[in-house]
Design a protein around this motif. Structure first.
Motif, PDB file in Angstrom:
ATOM      1  N   PRO A   4      87.319  94.875  52.859  1.00 32.36           N
ATOM      2  CA  PRO A   4      88.686  94.346  52.963  1.00 32.36           C
ATOM      3  C   PRO A   4      89.521  94.743  51.758  1.00 32.36           C
ATOM      4  O   PRO A   4      88.991  95.044  50.686  1.00 32.36           O
ATOM      5  N   ILE A   5      90.834  94.743  51.926  1.00 31.96           N
ATOM      6  CA  ILE A   5      91.730  95.075  50.825  1.00 31.96           C
ATOM      7  C   ILE A   5      92.897  94.085  50.792  1.00 31.96           C
ATOM      8  O   ILE A   5      93.253  93.483  51.796  1.00 31.96           O
ATOM      9  N   MET A   6      93.452  93.938  49.632  1.00 34.75           N
ATOM     10  CA  MET A   6      94.716  93.227  49.424  1.00 34.75           C
ATOM     11  C   MET A   6      95.311  93.852  48.171  1.00 34.75           C
ATOM     12  O   MET A   6      94.783  93.671  47.070  1.00 34.75           O
ATOM     13  N   LYS A   7      96.358  94.616  48.335  1.00 32.93           N
ATOM     14  CA  LYS A   7      96.878  95.365  47.183  1.00 32.93           C
ATOM     15  C   LYS A   7      97.348  94.442  46.064  1.00 32.93           C
ATOM     16  O   LYS A   7      97.157  94.733  44.894  1.00 32.93           O
ATOM     17  N   GLU A   8      97.961  93.318  46.429  1.00 35.06           N
ATOM     18  CA  GLU A   8      98.439  92.358  45.429  1.00 35.06           C
ATOM     19  C   GLU A   8      97.368  91.297  45.196  1.00 35.06           C
ATOM     20  O   GLU A   8      97.617  90.088  45.311  1.00 35.06           O
ATOM     21  N   LEU A   9      96.168  91.735  44.849  1.00 35.58           N
ATOM     22  CA  LEU A   9      95.005  90.847  44.780  1.00 35.58           C
ATOM     23  C   LEU A   9      95.134  89.804  43.675  1.00 35.58           C
ATOM     24  O   LEU A   9      94.692  88.664  43.828  1.00 35.58           O
TER      25      LEU A   9
ATOM     26  N   LEU B 277      77.085  80.577  68.737  1.00 35.82           N
ATOM     27  CA  LEU B 277      77.366  81.945  68.314  1.00 35.82           C
ATOM     28  C   LEU B 277      77.076  82.158  66.832  1.00 35.82           C
ATOM     29  O   LEU B 277      76.923  83.292  66.381  1.00 35.82           O
ATOM     30  N   GLY B 278      77.033  81.067  66.060  1.00 41.21           N
ATOM     31  CA  GLY B 278      76.736  81.181  64.644  1.00 41.21           C
ATOM     32  C   GLY B 278      77.917  80.773  63.784  1.00 41.21           C
ATOM     33  O   GLY B 278      78.932  80.265  64.274  1.00 41.21           O
ATOM     34  N   ALA B 279      77.784  81.003  62.488  1.00 41.84           N
ATOM     35  CA  ALA B 279      78.796  80.595  61.512  1.00 41.84           C
ATOM     36  C   ALA B 279      79.438  81.815  60.862  1.00 41.84           C
ATOM     37  O   ALA B 279      78.850  82.894  60.805  1.00 41.84           O
ATOM     38  N   VAL B 280      80.650  81.608  60.373  1.00 42.32           N
ATOM     39  CA  VAL B 280      81.366  82.627  59.619  1.00 42.32           C
ATOM     40  C   VAL B 280      81.747  82.045  58.276  1.00 42.32           C
ATOM     41  O   VAL B 280      82.316  80.950  58.200  1.00 42.32           O
ATOM     42  N   GLN B 281      81.423  82.759  57.213  1.00 38.86           N
ATOM     43  CA  GLN B 281      81.766  82.343  55.863  1.00 38.86           C
ATOM     44  C   GLN B 281      83.017  83.084  55.398  1.00 38.86           C
ATOM     45  O   GLN B 281      83.406  84.103  55.961  1.00 38.86           O
ATOM     46  N   ASP B 282      83.640  82.562  54.332  1.00 45.74           N
ATOM     47  CA  ASP B 282      84.788  83.256  53.753  1.00 45.74           C
ATOM     48  C   ASP B 282      84.401  84.688  53.406  1.00 45.74           C
ATOM     49  O   ASP B 282      83.335  84.939  52.840  1.00 45.74           O
ATOM     50  N   GLY B 283      85.267  85.623  53.734  1.00 42.63           N
ATOM     51  CA  GLY B 283      85.009  87.022  53.428  1.00 42.63           C
ATOM     52  C   GLY B 283      84.325  87.780  54.544  1.00 42.63           C
ATOM     53  O   GLY B 283      84.001  88.960  54.380  1.00 42.63           O
TER      54      GLY B 283
ATOM     55  N   SER C 201      93.290  86.105  48.739  1.00 46.49           N
ATOM     56  CA  SER C 201      92.718  86.864  47.627  1.00 46.49           C
ATOM     57  C   SER C 201      91.269  86.469  47.390  1.00 46.49           C
ATOM     58  O   SER C 201      90.404  87.330  47.200  1.00 46.49           O
ATOM     59  N   ALA C 202      90.985  85.177  47.399  1.00 52.01           N
ATOM     60  CA  ALA C 202      89.609  84.720  47.173  1.00 52.01           C
ATOM     61  C   ALA C 202      88.676  85.214  48.268  1.00 52.01           C
ATOM     62  O   ALA C 202      87.531  85.601  48.002  1.00 52.01           O
ATOM     63  N   ALA C 203      89.157  85.220  49.517  1.00 49.17           N
ATOM     64  CA  ALA C 203      88.328  85.701  50.621  1.00 49.17           C
ATOM     65  C   ALA C 203      88.075  87.200  50.518  1.00 49.17           C
ATOM     66  O   ALA C 203      86.965  87.680  50.789  1.00 49.17           O
ATOM     67  N   VAL C 204      89.099  87.962  50.126  1.00 45.84           N
ATOM     68  CA  VAL C 204      88.925  89.407  49.949  1.00 45.84           C
ATOM     69  C   VAL C 204      87.912  89.684  48.847  1.00 45.84           C
ATOM     70  O   VAL C 204      87.018  90.535  48.990  1.00 45.84           O
ATOM     71  N   ARG C 205      88.021  88.972  47.746  1.00 49.01           N
ATOM     72  CA  ARG C 205      87.056  89.158  46.654  1.00 49.01           C
ATOM     73  C   ARG C 205      85.636  88.823  47.113  1.00 49.01           C
ATOM     74  O   ARG C 205      84.674  89.516  46.766  1.00 49.01           O
ATOM     75  N   ALA C 206      85.511  87.755  47.908  1.00 53.04           N
ATOM     76  CA  ALA C 206      84.197  87.395  48.437  1.00 53.04           C
ATOM     77  C   ALA C 206      83.650  88.504  49.324  1.00 53.04           C
ATOM     78  O   ALA C 206      82.454  88.825  49.292  1.00 53.04           O
ATOM     79  N   GLY C 207      84.537  89.112  50.125  1.00 50.57           N
ATOM     80  CA  GLY C 207      84.105  90.216  50.980  1.00 50.57           C
ATOM     81  C   GLY C 207      83.673  91.437  50.197  1.00 50.57           C
ATOM     82  O   GLY C 207      82.679  92.090  50.531  1.00 50.57           O
ATOM     83  N   LEU C 208      84.409  91.758  49.128  1.00 52.69           N
ATOM     84  CA  LEU C 208      84.035  92.900  48.288  1.00 52.69           C
ATOM     85  C   LEU C 208      82.675  92.676  47.636  1.00 52.69           C
ATOM     86  O   LEU C 208      81.845  93.591  47.563  1.00 52.69           O
TER      87      LEU C 208
END
Length: 536
Positions: A211-216, A109-115, A255-262
């Motif tokens: 993605p969001i995280m208010k307390e980033l 199916l493939g790979a998934v990276q952080d974010g 937090s690191a994953a959210v930042r990677a997604g942004l």
């Protein structure tokens, strides 16, 4: 040393796979056949994200436990962050949320990276136990997920809701739908028009499409960390939740994953093409207005009883103009809490877990603006000229946001000249200030930064005075309230701070009436007492 939660979890967990992954007791899946998410009753077949692929191959998960089991048995790794929705010291209702970020190789199916894949679900209090909310009651939100679609180049949003007997997967929409839903936010509207559309519920929080995280930023108020775990109010974890607790990670991981997604969304050619097709006002909106917000606070919890408190400089000025350490004594802060009548709802406590908790400019907004600079639509001088307007209110400035309506609708050749002409015709104080920033060569990025740095130094000096700490806390209380009155919270049912579900801030009864502002010398004053002319 084994922690309390870990001891409870180890005692409750049954079988362990050879890979070391815990099988969650009572995992619920349907027959081995896969399933397809629905949208408006119709099957969605065109999505290419990993969640859609997993659902199609099956087995079809009927609840959050089944979904987690599917991820793990297919090769995924889940890092789970844990938050008390009602405040760190307020576990009485048993309202917690679990947010997972997924990575790994899923075979063919493939790979998934952080974010690239996130999901969240919730807890419920069952007498003396804290359990996962797996109820399939009709319309109960059992799980929500965000998945990166490599074909589209942006995110798809999903929900698992109860239908009365089981969970049903639905596709809510994608990042492009969110841009369409938020077309009128902070912009001119005709009679009867509202800031948000109704394509998907997620538009009211994930306003930039990711993605969001208010307390980033650290310390991630109200989140579980390895070093400081959330109190559970005397409840025991049931077996399923205990199995998950062994894998809880500190909020930094999410937090690191959210930042990677942004960042991933910001550099996506497909998403930038979609965004460039929107009006110029929509593209520039994250610079002028609050589209999303983050929350920052003192780095150490109040329970540490340190002699000082650290004050987020982002409360005073946008970090793109200036940043630096600010301090206020704990004794002065405690006295200010008493003077302002601060009280955290539902518990006998004056404040949240961390001092100075309040809104700052959203990281997602800053990432979106950086993408505009990278694209060449605007440059750093343009950004600093805009940020310099009402710069002492970095997150929720009504003056700066009001200027967005003067921006031309299209990025045609000469649009900046047209914008200046509109500012000249407007003639109000914010328009005059921005026009001066654009046309006066001395009011450049370097000077804006110098002005902001002097202002921040003045704030640092004033925070040594007890009276100013009281004034600053009153201003902070006002800015907390302004989130609720801002257009980003204009839908009473769906707001970015999730009132009713979340409890974040203390209430304060001692705040004076009227609108407070910070002068450029860092004095808290009413708006009527400020000069109508820019000072630098």
């Amino acid at each position: 040393m084994t922690t309390n939660i870990a001891r409870l979890a180890i005692a409750a967990v049954g079988a362990v796979l050879a890979t070391g992954i815990f099988l969650i007791p009572g995992a619920t899946v349907r027959a081995q056949a896969g399933c397809t998410a629905l949208r408006n009753g119709q099957m969605v077949t065109g999505n290419r994200d990993m969640l859609a692929r997993l659902l199609a191959t099956g087995p079809c998960p009927a609840d959050a436990v089944g979904f987690r089991t599917l991820l793990q048995t297919k090769g995924g790794k889940v890092a789970t962050a844990f938050i008390d929705n009602r405040g760190f010291h307020n576990p009485g209702s048993g309202s917690f949320s679990l947010f997972g970020t997924v990575s790994g190789q899923f075979g063919q199916l493939g790979a998934v990276q952080d974010g690239e894949l996130f999901f969240g679900h919730f807890t419920v209090a069952l007498s003396s136990r804290l359990a996962l909310d797996l109820s399939p009651a009709r319309n109960n939100l059992m799980l929500e997920a965000i998945a990166w679609d490599n074909g589209k180049g942006f995110y798809n949003f999903y929900e698992l809701r109860g239908n009365g007997s089981t969970g049903t997967w639905s596709y809510a929409g994608d990042s492009a739908d969110i841009l369409a839903d938020t077309e009128l936010l902070h912009r001119q509207k005709s009679s009867g028009q509202v800031p948000f559309g109704s394509r998907l519920r997620c538009s009211h929080c994930h306003v930039n499409g990711g993605p969001i995280m208010k307390e980033l930023a650290a310390p991630h108020n109200d989140w579980w960390t390895v070093d400081r775990q959330l109190p559970l109010g005397g409840r025991q974890l049931d077996a399923r939740l205990a199995a998950l607790a062994t894998g809880f990670v500190s909020a930094d991981t999410l937090s690191a994953a959210v930042r990677a997604g942004l960042d991933k969304l910001a550099v996506s050619p497909q998403f930038n093409t979609v965004r460039a097709g929107r009006s110029l006002q929509e593209q520039l909106r994250p610079l002028f207005c609050a589209v999303e917000i983050n929350l920052e606070s003192d780095l150490r919890p109040l329970d540490d009883n340190l002699a000082g408190t650290s004050v987020p400089s982002g409360m005073f000025v946008d970090p793109r103009l200036a940043a630096g350490p600010l301090q206020a004594s704990r004794a002065d802060y405690d006295a200010a809490l008493r003077t302002t009548g601060s009280r955290f709802p539902e518990i006998d406590r004056r404040d949240a877990d961390h001092a100075w908790l309040g809104p700052v400019k959203g990281s997602a907004d800053q990432v979106a603006v950086r993408a505009l600079v990278d694209s060449g639509l605007i440059d750093g001088e343009f950004v600093s000229d805009v940020l310099a307007v009402d710069f002492t209110n970095p997150a929720l400035s009504v003056d700066r946001c009001g200027l967005l309506k003067r921006v031309p609708l299209r990025a045609a050749q000469g649009w900046q000249a047209d914008f200046r002409a509109a500012l000249l015709a407007a003639g109000d104080r914010p328009a005059k200030e921005l026009l001066a920033n654009f046309t006066d060569a001395s009011r450049n990025e370097r000077e804006h930064r110098a002005t902001a740095a002097r202002f921040l130094d003045a704030c640092g000096a004033r925070l040594k005075a007890p009276a100013f700490v009281v004034s600053a806390l009153r201003l902070l209380a006002q800015r907390r309230q302004e989130i609720a009155t801002n257009e980003i919270s204009s839908d009473p049912q769906r707001q970015i701070l999730e009132p009713g579900f979340r409890l974040i801030f203390p209430n304060q009864s001692g705040a004076p009436s009227g609108r407070l502002r910070l002068s450029e010398t860092c004095e808290v004053t009413s708006s009527a007492s400020l000069s109508s002319a820019p000072k630098h």
